[in-house]
Write an enzyme that holds these catalytic residues in place. Structure first.
Site, PDB file in Angstrom:
ATOM      1  N   GLU A  35       0.822  -1.223   0.000  1.00  0.00           N
ATOM      2  CA  GLU A  35       0.000   0.000   0.000  1.00  0.00           C
ATOM      3  C   GLU A  35       0.850   1.265   0.000  1.00  0.00           C
ATOM      4  O   GLU A  35       0.775   2.067   0.933  1.00  0.00           O
ATOM      5  CB  GLU A  35      -0.854   0.060   1.267  1.00  0.00           C
ATOM      6  CG  GLU A  35      -1.889  -0.987   1.413  1.00  0.00           C
ATOM      7  CD  GLU A  35      -2.581  -0.930   2.767  1.00  0.00           C
ATOM      8  OE1 GLU A  35      -3.553  -1.656   2.930  1.00  0.00           O
ATOM      9  OE2 GLU A  35      -2.130  -0.165   3.653  1.00  0.00           O
ATOM     10  N   PRO A  36       1.674   1.480  -0.994  1.00  0.00           N
ATOM     11  CA  PRO A  36       2.503   2.685  -0.983  1.00  0.00           C
ATOM     12  C   PRO A  36       1.698   3.953  -1.257  1.00  0.00           C
ATOM     13  O   PRO A  36       0.794   3.951  -2.098  1.00  0.00           O
ATOM     14  CB  PRO A  36       3.488   2.433  -2.138  1.00  0.00           C
ATOM     15  CG  PRO A  36       2.735   1.534  -3.066  1.00  0.00           C
ATOM     16  CD  PRO A  36       1.850   0.668  -2.201  1.00  0.00           C
ATOM     17  N   GLY A  37       2.004   5.007  -0.534  1.00  0.00           N
ATOM     18  CA  GLY A  37       1.412   6.310  -0.799  1.00  0.00           C
ATOM     19  C   GLY A  37       2.508   7.269  -1.228  1.00  0.00           C
ATOM     20  O   GLY A  37       2.610   7.687  -2.372  1.00  0.00           O
ATOM     21  N   ARG A  38       3.381   7.586  -0.254  1.00  0.00           N
ATOM     22  CA  ARG A  38       4.448   8.560  -0.490  1.00  0.00           C
ATOM     23  C   ARG A  38       5.255   8.247  -1.765  1.00  0.00           C
ATOM     24  O   ARG A  38       5.539   9.131  -2.563  1.00  0.00           O
ATOM     25  CB  ARG A  38       5.394   8.537   0.725  1.00  0.00           C
ATOM     26  CG  ARG A  38       6.487   9.576   0.700  1.00  0.00           C
ATOM     27  CD  ARG A  38       7.497   9.320   1.838  1.00  0.00           C
ATOM     28  NE  ARG A  38       6.861   8.995   3.086  1.00  0.00           N
ATOM     29  CZ  ARG A  38       6.475   9.900   4.003  1.00  0.00           C
ATOM     30  NH1 ARG A  38       6.694  11.172   3.800  1.00  0.00           N
ATOM     31  NH2 ARG A  38       5.903   9.506   5.119  1.00  0.00           N
ATOM     32  N   TYR A  41       6.995  17.119  11.858  1.00  0.00           N
ATOM     33  CA  TYR A  41       7.954  16.010  11.993  1.00  0.00           C
ATOM     34  C   TYR A  41       9.407  16.471  11.914  1.00  0.00           C
ATOM     35  O   TYR A  41      10.301  15.626  11.706  1.00  0.00           O
ATOM     36  CB  TYR A  41       7.758  14.994  10.870  1.00  0.00           C
ATOM     37  CG  TYR A  41       6.341  14.573  10.597  1.00  0.00           C
ATOM     38  CD1 TYR A  41       5.599  13.870  11.551  1.00  0.00           C
ATOM     39  CD2 TYR A  41       5.747  14.843   9.375  1.00  0.00           C
ATOM     40  CE1 TYR A  41       4.298  13.470  11.271  1.00  0.00           C
ATOM     41  CE2 TYR A  41       4.446  14.436   9.095  1.00  0.00           C
ATOM     42  CZ  TYR A  41       3.731  13.761  10.049  1.00  0.00           C
ATOM     43  OH  TYR A  41       2.454  13.359   9.769  1.00  0.00           O
ATOM     44  N   CYS A  44       2.058  33.128  13.041  1.00  0.00           N
ATOM     45  CA  CYS A  44       2.760  33.557  14.250  1.00  0.00           C
ATOM     46  C   CYS A  44       2.999  32.369  15.183  1.00  0.00           C
ATOM     47  O   CYS A  44       2.412  32.267  16.255  1.00  0.00           O
ATOM     48  CB  CYS A  44       1.964  34.656  14.954  1.00  0.00           C
ATOM     49  SG  CYS A  44       2.894  35.410  16.291  1.00  0.00           S
ATOM     50  N   GLU A  45       3.807  31.433  14.715  1.00  0.00           N
ATOM     51  CA  GLU A  45       4.236  30.287  15.530  1.00  0.00           C
ATOM     52  C   GLU A  45       5.691  30.009  15.172  1.00  0.00           C
ATOM     53  O   GLU A  45       6.048  30.025  13.990  1.00  0.00           O
ATOM     54  CB  GLU A  45       3.406  29.035  15.209  1.00  0.00           C
ATOM     55  CG  GLU A  45       1.975  29.147  15.632  1.00  0.00           C
ATOM     56  CD  GLU A  45       1.404  27.816  16.113  1.00  0.00           C
ATOM     57  OE1 GLU A  45       2.179  26.939  16.530  1.00  0.00           O
ATOM     58  OE2 GLU A  45       0.175  27.695  16.064  1.00  0.00           O
ATOM     59  N   TYR A  52       1.630  14.169   1.089  1.00  0.00           N
ATOM     60  CA  TYR A  52       1.292  14.753   2.387  1.00  0.00           C
ATOM     61  C   TYR A  52       1.609  16.250   2.427  1.00  0.00           C
ATOM     62  O   TYR A  52       1.927  16.798   3.471  1.00  0.00           O
ATOM     63  CB  TYR A  52       2.029  14.011   3.523  1.00  0.00           C
ATOM     64  CG  TYR A  52       1.766  12.524   3.523  1.00  0.00           C
ATOM     65  CD1 TYR A  52       0.520  12.025   3.883  1.00  0.00           C
ATOM     66  CD2 TYR A  52       2.752  11.615   3.124  1.00  0.00           C
ATOM     67  CE1 TYR A  52       0.261  10.662   3.852  1.00  0.00           C
ATOM     68  CE2 TYR A  52       2.499  10.246   3.088  1.00  0.00           C
ATOM     69  CZ  TYR A  52       1.249   9.778   3.453  1.00  0.00           C
ATOM     70  OH  TYR A  52       0.996   8.436   3.419  1.00  0.00           O
TER      71      TYR A  52
HETATM   72  N1  LLP Z   1      -1.322   2.062   4.587  1.00  0.00           N
HETATM   73  C1  LLP Z   1      -1.734   2.522   5.767  1.00  0.00           C
HETATM   74  C2  LLP Z   1      -2.663   1.730   6.561  1.00  0.00           C
HETATM   75  C3  LLP Z   1      -1.279   3.763   6.231  1.00  0.00           C
HETATM   76  O1  LLP Z   1      -1.712   4.213   7.407  1.00  0.00           O
HETATM   77  C4  LLP Z   1      -0.379   4.530   5.452  1.00  0.00           C
HETATM   78  C5  LLP Z   1       0.107   5.831   5.929  1.00  0.00           C
HETATM   79  C6  LLP Z   1       0.017   4.001   4.203  1.00  0.00           C
HETATM   80  C7  LLP Z   1      -0.468   2.764   3.812  1.00  0.00           C
HETATM   81  C8  LLP Z   1       0.943   4.734   3.282  1.00  0.00           C
HETATM   82  O2  LLP Z   1       2.175   5.020   3.843  1.00  0.00           O
HETATM   83  P1  LLP Z   1       3.287   5.657   2.904  1.00  0.00           P
HETATM   84  O3  LLP Z   1       3.604   4.661   1.824  1.00  0.00           O
HETATM   85  O4  LLP Z   1       2.757   6.899   2.317  1.00  0.00           O
HETATM   86  O5  LLP Z   1       4.438   5.893   3.789  1.00  0.00           O
HETATM   87  N2  LLP Z   1       1.811  12.471   7.228  1.00  0.00           N
HETATM   88  C9  LLP Z   1       2.998  11.647   7.350  1.00  0.00           C
HETATM   89  C10 LLP Z   1       2.773  10.246   6.875  1.00  0.00           C
HETATM   90  C11 LLP Z   1       1.667   9.529   7.600  1.00  0.00           C
HETATM   91  C12 LLP Z   1       1.318   8.224   6.983  1.00  0.00           C
HETATM   92  C13 LLP Z   1       0.149   7.596   7.611  1.00  0.00           C
HETATM   93  N3  LLP Z   1      -0.195   6.316   7.070  1.00  0.00           N
HETATM   94  C14 LLP Z   1       4.142  12.313   6.604  1.00  0.00           C
HETATM   95  O6  LLP Z   1       3.940  13.365   6.019  1.00  0.00           O
HETATM   96  O7  LLP Z   1       5.258  11.815   6.642  1.00  0.00           O
END
Ligand code: LLP
Length: 436
Positions: free
Chosen positions: A284-287, A327, A356-357, A385
């Site tokens: 499940e890649p997002g980033r 982060y 203003c932070e 993100y």
């Molecule tokens: N699957 C599940 C169940 C997740 O909770 C997440 C991310 C992913 C897949 C995808 O993860 P990725 O491949 O994108 O790393 N806002 C944070 C990242 C939080 C990710 C939360 N869950 C940031 O900007 O680094």
């Protein structure tokens, strides 16, 4: 999604492009022109790069089901592009499920990962499931299973387990071992058996965390090993495990000199740790899919020589790109204004937003060309993100997002948008005006 429906899969789509697109690879004139036309702060996004990222993933994991974690970037164009490349969509909320279905993704390619799901989310997703009965839900607590049953859901249900091991770029994004996520491995067999009896059991799931680099590979491997073991235990108990979903988390190099993640190594480690299973591996890649497909453009409006640093005040901040504040995340910064001709001294620059932070900084004391008022700065790896975590804190309208070709993905919010949701009580309100 079955293998034969994956147009982006390895063999027939070799054009995965380079392993990483760096901030310097973006064309300065194009970015300049977009900022002039659309104003700043502005997210610029390249769907063609998303396609390349999908193809490299498909090549490294040819047999796996690849689900794009929509939370990283939810623009309709992105969901359509990744689905067109053969990826399914993993959703974190009813809103993301709605977006995926609205983008034309069929229910069979949509998974909703329910984390302490609010009743509204369950109601909406179960209603969507009635029209799209192949949609999958992932539950991480027995309570969630009960609440789904109460709503009449008996469809595809995956069990999220807590593998007791996690990883990630920052403690705030390590999920694997945190009690918030998933049911303990010891309790999983009993709940899986119940799901198998009462629903269509769609396999097991865990997610280690986000931004996993080569250094974290050991933890990823251990998580996968534990999932493989659980799958074999369940199968030995007569419970077929359709999918072993090992989550996302594949990291990208935020620093200019950091190496790209070696996908082949991760894929080999994953397969080896998983061992022989009857079901199918899912990731499940997002980033990884969207990070280097986006940059953020922001304009310098104030330059100040402070004793310890040169402060470049810009029109983007923590409400535009939250990651540095939340982060301490590093994002590359490029001063496009300094690339025009005359050489500038390199100085320590702190890029500071309008909120203003003290946390409202995009970088601190970074060696950069001495900034000048009017310079356009580009912030790298903003595709994941970035826009998604933007907020209207300080009643600051959210930025626009356009493609490199100048198509608007999301229009800039206006001052009228910011107050639109207020109950309009007094007659002095200017809610109807489209002022910016
Ligand atoms: N699957 C599940 C169940 C997740 O909770 C997440 C991310 C992913 C897949 C995808 O993860 P990725 O491949 O994108 O790393 N806002 C944070 C990242 C939080 C990710 C939360 N869950 C940031 O900007 O680094």
């Amino acid at each position: 999604m079955s293998t034969d429906e994956r147009p982006g899969a390895a063999s027939d789509a070799p054009d995965g492009g380079p392993a990483v697109r760096r901030l310097d690879d973006w064309d300065r004139d194009t970015l300049d022109a977009l900022a002039d036309e659309h104003g700043t702060p502005l997210y610029v996004f390249d769907p063609a790069r998303v396609r390349e990222n999908c193809r490299r993933l498909g090549a490294a994991f040819p047999d796996a089901e690849i689900q794009y974690a929509a939370k990283a970037h939810t623009a309709r164009e992105t969901l359509r592009t990744v689905h067109d490349e053969g990826l399914a969509i993993e959703c974190a909320s009813a809103g993301e499920v709605r977006r995926a279905l609205d983008a034309g993704v069929p229910g069979r390619d949509v998974t909703y990962t329910a984390v302490n799901p609010p009743a509204r989310d369950l109601d909406a997703v179960v209603e969507a499931w009635r029209n799209e009965p192949d949609l999958t839900i992932t539950a991480g607590a027995a309570d969630t299973v009960d609440r789904l049953a109460e709503r009449g859901f008996d469809g595809r249900l995956r069990l999220r387990v807590n593998p007791g091991v996690g990883a990630g770029h920052h403690e705030k994004v390590v999920t694997g071992g945190h009690p918030k996520f998933g049911v303990g491995l010891d309790r999983a067999p009993e709940l899986a058996a119940r799901i198998d009896r009462e629903f269509a059991f769609a396999g097991i799931h865990a997610h280690a965390g986000s931004g996993i680099s080569g250094d974290d590979l050991e933890n990823h491997r251990e998580l996968v090993r534990r999932l493989g073991e659980l799958a074999r235990d369940l199968e030995a108990d007569g419970i077929p495990v359709e999918t072993v979903d090992v989550g996302g988390g594949f990291g990208v190099p935020y620093r200019e000199d950091a190496p790209a993640l070696d996908l082949a190594t991760v894929a080999d480690a994953t397969r080896e740790a998983l061992g022989a299973i009857e079901g199918r591996l899912a990731i499940e890649p997002g980033r990884y899919v969207v990070a280097d497909a986006g940059v953020l453009l922001t304009r310098v409006n104030t330059v100040k020589d402070a004793p310890s640093t040169v402060v470049a005040g810009v029109d983007a901040g923590m409400t535009t790109l939250l990651r540095p504040a939340m982060y301490d995340a590093y994002h590359a910064v490029r001063d496009l204004g300094a690339e025009g001709g005359e050489n500038r001294d390199t100085v320590g620059v702190t890029v500071a937003g309008p909120v203003c932070e003290t946390a409202d900084l995009l970088c601190e004391n970074r060696p950069l060309p001495a900034p000048e008022r009017g310079d356009l700065l580009a912030i790298g790896n903003a595709g994941a993100y970035g826009y998604e975590m933007a907020s209207t804190y300080n009643s600051r309208p959210r930025p626009a997002e356009v493609t490199v070709d100048g198509e608007t993905l999301r229009r800039r919010e206006t001052l009228a948008d910011v107050s639109r949701l207020d109950a309009a009580r007094d007659s002095n309100r200017r809610n109807d005006e489209e002022d910016t």
